[in-house]
Design a protein around this motif. Structure first.
Motif, PDB file in Angstrom:
ATOM      1  N   VAL A 104      54.031 164.624  52.216  1.00  0.00           N
ATOM      2  CA  VAL A 104      53.727 165.492  53.549  1.00  0.00           C
ATOM      3  C   VAL A 104      52.342 165.972  52.755  1.00  0.00           C
ATOM      4  CG1 VAL A 104      54.353 167.171  54.777  1.00  0.00           C
ATOM      5  CG2 VAL A 104      56.005 164.932  54.745  1.00  0.00           C
ATOM      6  N   ASN A 105      52.438 167.014  52.111  1.00  0.00           N
ATOM      7  CA  ASN A 105      51.472 168.058  51.454  1.00  0.00           C
ATOM      8  C   ASN A 105      50.790 166.682  51.063  1.00  0.00           C
ATOM      9  OD1 ASN A 105      50.476 169.540  50.668  1.00  0.00           O
ATOM     10  ND2 ASN A 105      51.534 169.752  48.086  1.00  0.00           N
ATOM     11  N   GLU A 106      50.470 165.496  50.980  1.00  0.00           N
ATOM     12  CA  GLU A 106      48.849 164.923  50.911  1.00  0.00           C
ATOM     13  C   GLU A 106      48.875 164.596  52.525  1.00  0.00           C
ATOM     14  OE1 GLU A 106      46.914 160.522  48.878  1.00  0.00           O
ATOM     15  OE2 GLU A 106      50.092 160.985  48.971  1.00  0.00           O
ATOM     16  N   ALA A 107      49.366 164.574  53.494  1.00  0.00           N
ATOM     17  CA  ALA A 107      48.875 164.493  54.813  1.00  0.00           C
ATOM     18  C   ALA A 107      48.535 165.710  54.761  1.00  0.00           C
ATOM     19  CB  ALA A 107      49.933 163.623  56.083  1.00  0.00           C
ATOM     20  N   LEU A 108      48.109 166.437  55.163  1.00  0.00           N
ATOM     21  CA  LEU A 108      48.263 167.853  55.142  1.00  0.00           C
ATOM     22  C   LEU A 108      46.924 168.281  54.617  1.00  0.00           C
ATOM     23  CD1 LEU A 108      51.531 169.880  54.882  1.00  0.00           C
ATOM     24  CD2 LEU A 108      50.526 169.300  56.783  1.00  0.00           C
ATOM     25  N   PRO A 109      45.710 169.041  55.826  1.00  0.00           N
ATOM     26  CA  PRO A 109      44.543 169.216  55.259  1.00  0.00           C
ATOM     27  C   PRO A 109      44.152 170.154  53.988  1.00  0.00           C
ATOM     28  CG  PRO A 109      44.696 170.268  56.898  1.00  0.00           C
ATOM     29  CD  PRO A 109      46.399 169.789  56.929  1.00  0.00           C
TER      30      PRO A 109
END
Length: 316
Positions: free
Chosen positions: A40-45
């Protein structure tokens, strides 16, 4: 030589015991990290702007994973990534999200240099926070924008700048991500995040002055005086007056713009509306000339007609 060997053996034994203790502690007190956090952290900007209300994207990722475990992502939104990023995160967590209406930062102050004259000169640290701590600033209004640009420095997306002519910040709607950094940076809470509205159209009160009407007008010609005309005109109960200043609820406002028309100080502004078309004046009908009336002359001889002649011949 024996002393050196003894020291080496003792230190080696201490190191071995310490390593065993650390290993046991690491296993016993280990905290397992959810593998979804990294995804999820990787998907955030990765902007780490704090506009979501959490300390950086890692905090947002942790909140999203915990919310997914509870069964709903409602109330969580990444203002920078927008709906696309949130939809991607929802897919990763196997959740559905409610479509949240996009927002944009608006400056609720219309006190330009012309409408809000300077009455003092500030000589100190040129920041809004420092100037606000000294008092009302360079004008008589203790509520309006100070114009030092703390909001400009806080914005990571180059979406807000100070207009050199008006001395007020202006927001670029195309660049604004509604992260809220400028809102937090303003010491007078002049900047607000509002819904963009249909076709980016919105109506709001561009003033936060809580002084009474006469005092507010003396310090700024564009101040809201709390007269209540806008609230009386609104048929949707979208306008409330509190502490001598009006506020328009974006959820209730129907963009009819009737409040804008009755505001005596033009404190209510309408954004991105087409210009109003002026109704052409209907041409005035010219009065028709009176037809002259033919008045019969008194004692006038009757007109001689053909029938009159025939009757005379018959008598003869």
């Amino acid at each position: 030589m024996n002393f050196i060997l003894s020291a080496v053996l003792v230190l080696g034994a201490i190191a071995l015991v310490a390593a065993v203790i650390l290993y046991v502690c690491s296993k016993k007190f280990a905290v397992e990290e959810d593998p979804r956090l990294a995804v999820v952290n990787e998907a955030l900007p990765g902007a780490n702007c704090g506009g979501c209300g959490f300390p950086g994207c890692s905090g947002m990722a942790d909140a999203l994973v915990k919310a997914a475990d509870k069964g709903s992502l409602e109330g969580l939104n990444c203002p920078v990534g927008g709906a696309d990023v949130m939809a991607k995160v929802a897919d990763l967590l196997g959740m559905a999200i409610a479509n949240s209406e996009p927002k944009v930062a608006v400056v609720r102050c219309n006190g330009t240099c012309e409408l809000r004259p300077r009455i003092a000169r500030y000589d100190g640290l040129l920041t809004c926070t420092a100037m606000n701590a000294t008092g009302a600033g360079e004008t008589g209004c203790g509520w309006g924008c100070l114009g030092c640009g703390d909001c400009v420095n806080a914005c990571q997306f180059d979406a807000i700048h100070i207009n050199s002519e008006t001395g007020l910040p202006e927001v670029d709607e195309e660049k604004c991500t509604s992260c809220g950094a400028c809102v937090k940076a303003c010491p007078r809470h002049v900047i607000e995040l509002r819904k963009k509205g249909p076709k980016n159209r919105r109506v709001y009160v561009r003033c936060v002055n809580k002084d009474k009407g006469a005092v507010a007008m003396r310090n700024c010609k564009a101040a809201c005086i709390g007269c209540g005309k806008c609230a009386k005109e609104c048929k949707f109960e979208a306008i409330t007056i509190e502490n001598n200043v009006s506020y328009i609820d974006p959820d209730k406002c129907r963009l009819c713009r009737k409040c804008e028309a009755v505001c005596p100080t033009n404190a209510i502004v309408a954004v991105n509306f087409p210009p109003k078309k002026e109704k052409p004046e209907s041409p005035k009908e010219e009065p028709k000339p009176d037809t002259p009336k033919v008045e019969a002359k008194p004692n006038a001889e009757p007109a001689i007609t053909k029938k009159t002649i025939e009757r005379k011949e018959d008598k003869a």
